[in-house]
Design a protein around this motif. Structure first.
Motif, PDB file in Angstrom:
ATOM      1  N   ASN B   1      29.824  56.088 -19.719  1.00 44.18           N
ATOM      2  CA  ASN B   1      30.138  56.246 -18.302  1.00 44.18           C
ATOM      3  C   ASN B   1      29.159  57.236 -17.679  1.00 44.18           C
ATOM      4  OD1 ASN B   1      31.253  56.467 -15.805  1.00 44.18           O
ATOM      5  ND2 ASN B   1      33.339  56.619 -16.549  1.00 44.18           N
ATOM      6  N   ALA B  24      23.493  55.613  -7.446  1.00 45.34           N
ATOM      7  CA  ALA B  24      24.363  54.587  -7.994  1.00 45.34           C
ATOM      8  C   ALA B  24      25.513  55.247  -8.733  1.00 45.34           C
ATOM      9  CB  ALA B  24      23.586  53.677  -8.944  1.00 45.34           C
ATOM     10  N   GLN B  25      26.697  54.616  -8.630  1.00 50.82           N
ATOM     11  CA  GLN B  25      27.854  55.122  -9.370  1.00 50.82           C
ATOM     12  C   GLN B  25      28.550  53.952 -10.057  1.00 50.82           C
ATOM     13  OE1 GLN B  25      31.207  54.432  -8.353  1.00 50.82           O
ATOM     14  NE2 GLN B  25      30.780  53.508  -6.343  1.00 50.82           N
ATOM     15  N   ASP B  26      29.117  54.259 -11.213  1.00 48.24           N
ATOM     16  CA  ASP B  26      29.738  53.212 -12.019  1.00 48.24           C
ATOM     17  C   ASP B  26      31.233  53.441 -12.178  1.00 48.24           C
ATOM     18  OD1 ASP B  26      28.576  54.440 -15.302  1.00 48.24           O
ATOM     19  OD2 ASP B  26      29.712  55.388 -13.680  1.00 48.24           O
ATOM     20  N   ASN B  28      33.476  52.680  -9.702  1.00 42.26           N
ATOM     21  CA  ASN B  28      34.172  51.827  -8.732  1.00 42.26           C
ATOM     22  C   ASN B  28      34.762  52.647  -7.577  1.00 42.26           C
ATOM     23  OD1 ASN B  28      34.768  49.208  -7.897  1.00 42.26           O
ATOM     24  ND2 ASN B  28      36.859  49.341  -8.662  1.00 42.26           N
ATOM     25  N   GLU B  72      28.478  49.890  -5.647  1.00 40.54           N
ATOM     26  CA  GLU B  72      27.825  50.799  -6.586  1.00 40.54           C
ATOM     27  C   GLU B  72      26.689  51.615  -5.993  1.00 40.54           C
ATOM     28  OE1 GLU B  72      29.981  47.653  -8.461  1.00 40.54           O
ATOM     29  OE2 GLU B  72      28.242  47.503  -7.122  1.00 40.54           O
ATOM     30  N   ASP B  73      25.973  51.069  -5.017  1.00 36.92           N
ATOM     31  CA  ASP B  73      24.717  51.688  -4.575  1.00 36.92           C
ATOM     32  C   ASP B  73      24.780  52.203  -3.143  1.00 36.92           C
ATOM     33  OD1 ASP B  73      23.591  48.984  -6.368  1.00 36.92           O
ATOM     34  OD2 ASP B  73      23.073  51.017  -6.966  1.00 36.92           O
TER      35      ASP B  73
END
Lengths: 108, 114
Positions: B1, B24-26, B28, B72-73
């Motif tokens: 993560n 960017a994030q993962d 959600n 995400e971006d």
């Protein structure tokens, strides 16, 4: 407008001494308040959130609605506590409103 | 993560050049935002987004554009860099909503405009 004030740019204490970083906010309702810490050239990390009433790394912070304050305290400072500390209030759009930060320097 | 990932970590530009800072994030997260950090000024909100396709201005939006085509971006664009935009830029994300969830920050992008 919401505002967060951290009156001290720099706070220098000796190891083992108590430390208090001051934070005052201006908000008429029930604010969402946070303390974030930034170690040298690193990302900001959440230290405390007032509603969780936790103690992280020995730090505590109590919301005083009468004085509109959310001061951060630790009874015995450690050298590894040296960092930049930001008090923040939750804004109306989900953002954070930051104070200008206090640099804590803990001397050996 | 991975959390919140920002690229590049460092960048030097000449006045008038353009560039895009990536974020960017993962996790959600619906809510994403960009802050700039300047000495003695704390962190100031540039732009934010409450979800894909929705963006809005923060405290200091001039000279910056954003878009949010995916959850995400959330890239930040400098169309014509100016020396006043020399700063450290942080991207942040959270679950969003009006209950001010704690925000997760990226490592920052240190930008110098000559």
């Amino acid at each position: 407008a919401q505002r967060v004030t951290q009156p001290e740019k720099l706070l220098s204490v000796f190891k083992g001494a108590p430390v208090e970083l001051k934070c005052n906010y201006s908000y008429s309702g029930s604010p969402e308040l946070f303390w974030y810490v930034q170690y040298s050239r690193q990302r900001l990390q959440l230290l405390l959130r007032h509603i969780s009433r936790e103690s992280i790394k020995g730090f505590t912070a109590d919301l005083n609605k009468g004085e509109t304050s959310f001061h951060l305290k630790k009874p015995f400072a450690q050298e590894e506590d040296s960092a930049m500390y930001y008090c923040a209030s939750g804004g109306s759009q989900g953002n954070l409103i930051f104070g200008k930060g206090t640099k804590l320097s803990v001397k050996p | 993560n991975a959390g919140v990932t920002q690229t590049p970590k460092f960048q030097v530009l000449k006045t008038g050049q353009s560039m895009t800072l990536q974020c960017a994030q993962d996790m959600n997260h619906e809510y994403m935002s960009w802050y700039r950090q300047d000495p003695g000024m704390g962190l100031r909100l540039i732009h934010y987004s409450v979800g894909a396709g929705i963006t809005d201005q923060g405290e200091v939006p001039n000279g910056y554009n954003v878009s949010r085509s995916t959850t995400e971006d959330f890239p930040l664009r400098l169309l014509s860099a100016a020396p006043s935009q020399t700063s450290v830029y942080f991207c942040a994300s959270s679950y969003g909503g009006r209950d001010n969830q704690p925000q997760h920050f990226g490592d920052g992008t240190r930008l110098s405009i000559l």
